[in-house]
Design a protein around this motif. Structure first.
Motif, short mmCIF file in Angstrom:
data_model
loop_
_atom_site.label_atom_id
_atom_site.label_comp_id
_atom_site.label_asym_id
_atom_site.label_seq_id
_atom_site.Cartn_x
_atom_site.Cartn_y
_atom_site.Cartn_z
N SER A 321 1.08 7.22 -13.40
CA SER A 321 1.74 6.15 -12.36
C SER A 321 3.23 7.84 -12.25
N GLU A 324 9.15 5.86 -8.22
CA GLU A 324 10.01 6.12 -7.43
C GLU A 324 11.33 5.19 -7.23
N ARG A 327 10.14 1.00 -6.29
CA ARG A 327 8.87 0.91 -6.24
C ARG A 327 7.85 1.66 -7.91
N ASN A 328 6.62 1.28 -7.79
CA ASN A 328 5.96 2.51 -8.60
C ASN A 328 4.97 2.93 -7.82
N ILE A 329 4.17 3.73 -8.67
CA ILE A 329 3.81 4.65 -7.95
C ILE A 329 2.21 4.81 -8.86
N GLY A 379 3.34 -2.58 -0.26
CA GLY A 379 2.92 -0.95 -0.32
C GLY A 379 2.30 -0.49 0.43
N TYR A 394 -3.91 7.72 -3.99
CA TYR A 394 -2.33 7.25 -4.99
C TYR A 394 -2.17 5.26 -3.73
N THR A 396 1.17 1.99 -4.58
CA THR A 396 2.42 1.56 -4.25
C THR A 396 2.58 0.14 -4.65
#
Length: 404
Positions: A321, A324, A327-329, A379, A394, A396
């Motif tokens: 990961s 951000e 948000r998480n990527i 996302g 990827y 989010t």
């Protein structure tokens, strides 16, 4: 001291325009003297020798300020001011009375009651006259700028309102089209299940009861019927799942993304025979989402990673990961077949495939399913790849609950 002239342009409308100043006096000498003093302001100066002539000018154009002599024959300054104030369009125009020092307090009170903004006494001091007039000139200019900006804002608001109506209409049409598509997919996929199962069932009966009577070509063709009907069955099931996704309400909770990814990978390996890709699973931050749907995201992405690394001697998959703001990527990376990025826009389209069925089997629905899940969570999803060097997907997911 007179105010500093404003050097800025007249809003967004170019250099500042001149404003009008009205001088009203029955004495030509006074008009000439006042005009010469105010000429330094660089504005338009209009002269009137009587109250009646002043009213005619006021009906034809706007003025920043009126310099009005009190002592005039036929119609004095007070009478003229009363007529000016009688018109609603002129009731806010500033009036400066010009009068002699012998004016009584009662006269001045009368002038103020008629809306006088100020008094100037004869003989006029040039600096005083310029200072007082320039205040109203600048006020008129700023008022004009504000009015034009307000009109421009109103036009922009009207244009935006029309655009919003168009967007809302298009969104409604899109939503209706999506509902119709979901209903169509659901109906078609549901109705196709029975005949597809029939084909699979009868082909199995042929194998069981008549395989000995078929030559090699017949057996080969029957095998194709079986494999293709089974693939059709999987495609129908995927379509049905895809159509149901739009109707299913999200059940959000805090998710242990590391545990989900690990569990999915182990479940998928249980169905693999003779190969075990290397997995590097880094600790993943938690997310807020629907556990079943996020699990499906990992199922599809990891299934693809395992499938497309099938020809690698050493298959490697990485799950990690990036951070951000809100948000998480997350990403799933492999060292498999990869794809040409010029076709990346097709990745998430339903039935779109970048590899032939003879290379890698699949229905072309999985990534469309993943994209829809991620979009429903607010996302986004994208991919990077190089042919024969693997791919990275990827996506989010919010790390806190989002307002619906």
């Amino acid at each position: 001291m007179p105010p500093t002239p404003v050097a800025e342009f007249d809003g967004a409308f170019g250099p500042p325009e001149k404003v009008n100043i009205l001088l009203v006096d029955d004495q030509p000498g006074n008009l000439l003297a006042h005009e010469s003093i105010l000429a330094e302001l660089g504005e338009n100066i209009v002269k009137a020798s009587s109250g009646r002539e002043a009213l005619e000018h006021l009906l034809r154009q706007d003025f920043a300020v009126i310099l009005l002599d009190v002592n005039m024959p036929e119609m004095d300054g007070f009478q003229t001011a009363e007529l000016i104030r009688g018109r609603s369009c002129l009731e806010k125009t500033p009036i400066i009375f010009i009068t002699g020092y012998n004016t009584t307090d009662l006269d001045r009170l009368k002038g103020y009651s008629l809306g006088a903004a100020d008094y100037i006494f004869l003989p006029v001091i040039p600096q005083v006259l310029k200072s007082k007039v320039s205040v109203f000139v600048e006020l008129a200019r700023q008022t004009r700028i504000i009015r034009r900006q307000t009109e421009s804002l109103a036009r922009n608001n009207q244009a935006q309102a029309k655009q919003l109506q168009v967007i809302q209409r298009l969104n409604q049409e899109c939503e209706e089209a999506n509902k119709e598509l979901e209903a169509f997919c659901h109906t078609v996929s549901h109705d196709l299940r029975a005949p597809v199962r029939g084909i699979v069932g009868f082909s199995q009966l042929l194998v069981q009861d008549y395989e000995s009577e078929l030559d090699e070509e017949g057996k080969r063709l029957l095998g194709i019927i079986q494999s293709e009907s089974q693939r059709m069955g999987r495609l129908v099931d995927e379509l049905l799942r895809f159509s149901r996704l739009g109707r299913r309400a999200l059940r959000k909770s805090v998710l242990d993304m590391t545990a989900i990814a690990k569990s999915v990978f182990e479940d998928l390996l249980a169905h693999q025979v003779g190969r075990r890709p290397e997995l590097e699973l880094k600790p993943l931050p938690s997310a807020c989402g629907d556990a079943a749907l996020i699990r499906q995201v990992f199922i599809n992405l990891l299934s693809n990673a395992i499938k497309f690394t099938g020809r690698r001697e050493i298959a490697r998959i990485e799950i990690a990961s990036q951070s951000e703001s809100q948000r998480n990527i997350y990403y799933v990376k492999d060292n498999g077949a990869g794809f040409d990025t010029k076709h990346a826009n097709k990745l998430f389209g339903i039935f779109e495939r970048l590899h032939g069925q003879e290379e890698f089997e699949g229905t072309g629905v999985g990534l469309a399913h993943v994209q829809r899940i991620i979009h429903r969570h607010g996302g986004r999803i994208w991919a990077e790849s190089t042919v024969n060097e693997g791919a990275t997907f990827y996506f989010t997911v919010p790390n806190e609950p989002q307002q619906q």
